[in-house]
Design an enzyme around this catalytic site. Sequence first.
Site, PDB file in Angstrom:
ATOM      1  N   ASP A 121      25.630   1.016  90.364  1.00 20.05           N
ATOM      2  CA  ASP A 121      26.659   1.786  90.215  1.00 20.05           C
ATOM      3  C   ASP A 121      28.389   1.409  90.992  1.00 20.05           C
ATOM      4  O   ASP A 121      27.683   0.964  92.107  1.00 20.05           O
ATOM      5  CB  ASP A 121      26.409   3.331  90.514  1.00 20.05           C
ATOM      6  CG  ASP A 121      27.383   4.424  90.042  1.00 20.05           C
ATOM      7  OD1 ASP A 121      28.716   4.379  90.048  1.00 20.05           O
ATOM      8  OD2 ASP A 121      26.833   5.284  89.556  1.00 20.05           O
ATOM      9  N   ARG A 122      29.334   1.673  90.642  1.00 19.14           N
ATOM     10  CA  ARG A 122      30.580   1.414  91.432  1.00 19.14           C
ATOM     11  C   ARG A 122      30.634   2.333  92.849  1.00 19.14           C
ATOM     12  O   ARG A 122      31.170   1.674  93.636  1.00 19.14           O
ATOM     13  CB  ARG A 122      31.694   1.422  90.365  1.00 19.14           C
ATOM     14  CG  ARG A 122      32.890   1.128  91.206  1.00 19.14           C
ATOM     15  CD  ARG A 122      34.119   1.935  90.282  1.00 19.14           C
ATOM     16  NE  ARG A 122      34.245   1.146  88.983  1.00 19.14           N
ATOM     17  CZ  ARG A 122      35.080   0.032  88.876  1.00 19.14           C
ATOM     18  NH1 ARG A 122      35.819  -0.348  89.833  1.00 19.14           N
ATOM     19  NH2 ARG A 122      35.102  -0.171  87.716  1.00 19.14           N
TER      20      ARG A 122
END
Length: 341
Positions: free
Chosen positions: A85-86
């Site tokens: 995930d960012r």
Amino acid sequence: MAADLATAWHGLPHAFGKPGLCGKLRQRPEDFQVSEQLSFTPSGDGEHLLLQIRKSGWNTGDVASWLSRALGVKRRSVTFAGRKDRHAVTEQWFGVHLPGRWPDLPELPPGLELLQSTRHGRKLRLGALRANRFRIRLTELQGPREVLHRRLVRIARRGVPNYFGAQRFGIDGGNLAGAERLFRGQRVSDRPLRGLYLSAARALLFNQVLAQRVRRNCWDQALPGDLMTFSGSRSIFPADDTTACDPRIMALDLHPTGPLPGIPGMQPEAAARELEERVLQGHAPMLQVLLDYRLRAERRALRLPVAELGWFEEDGALALSFSLPPGAFATAVIREIIDIV
């Protein structure tokens, strides 16, 4: 049939009843940390440069694209073992095919930090992980604390339903919306994007079968006719008359599986098959599209063991640490502990 995020994720039943606590997740990237554990030990030499990078504010594909530009290679020469995930702090491995070259890596941009580099003789492939190690902080907890410890102990002993998390379905269910276009006969020429849509469709179907087994309280037990798998294995085999009493089920080493539909392969029988067919019969258009695109059916464990689970409370927050196998979602664990608001 309309596929939406409420059906795919938000409305799924809980294994141990709805949590009595609510709280927040990822108020800061540091509240969600994950470190990849490779399934092999790099050899130290070979055609492939392996880079362990700590990232925050970057998604995996963007890091791979930056590496391809920085090292002067084609994008397909940069690989990774998993997508992260960012909005988190993640330690992730990337592989770059650089035969005969060990270039100096330019200074990394903000949000990226090189932890180590080494060489290996084989390409780093998707899924080449032993586990992902998580450190998660849940904040602004509200509700009674009396049952929290008991609930965490049950999760450590029994695991949790191995649901696909909301990430698989895209932002606001966007991948499911794309899948709907495929079901209506629209063409999607972008092959990776089409793959995301088909993957989301299969995840929705798997979650629905698993949800029914959770409702029947048999998600972590062998039904007659089940197809079984071992932790860390891709082999599938049919249950027999002794499987239901196999101590490896209680030890979280042996698990029943659910369908990732496509061109049929090995099929469950008896009660397990009846349950799956009853759930899937209302999804005929979705199943037909998966056949039209010639996806081969696969199986996925219905139960997710939560290894090395630890926790403590501080300043109104709950700090968690645990390990999961590749392909599993930390949110499937968190949703059994608190209700995210």
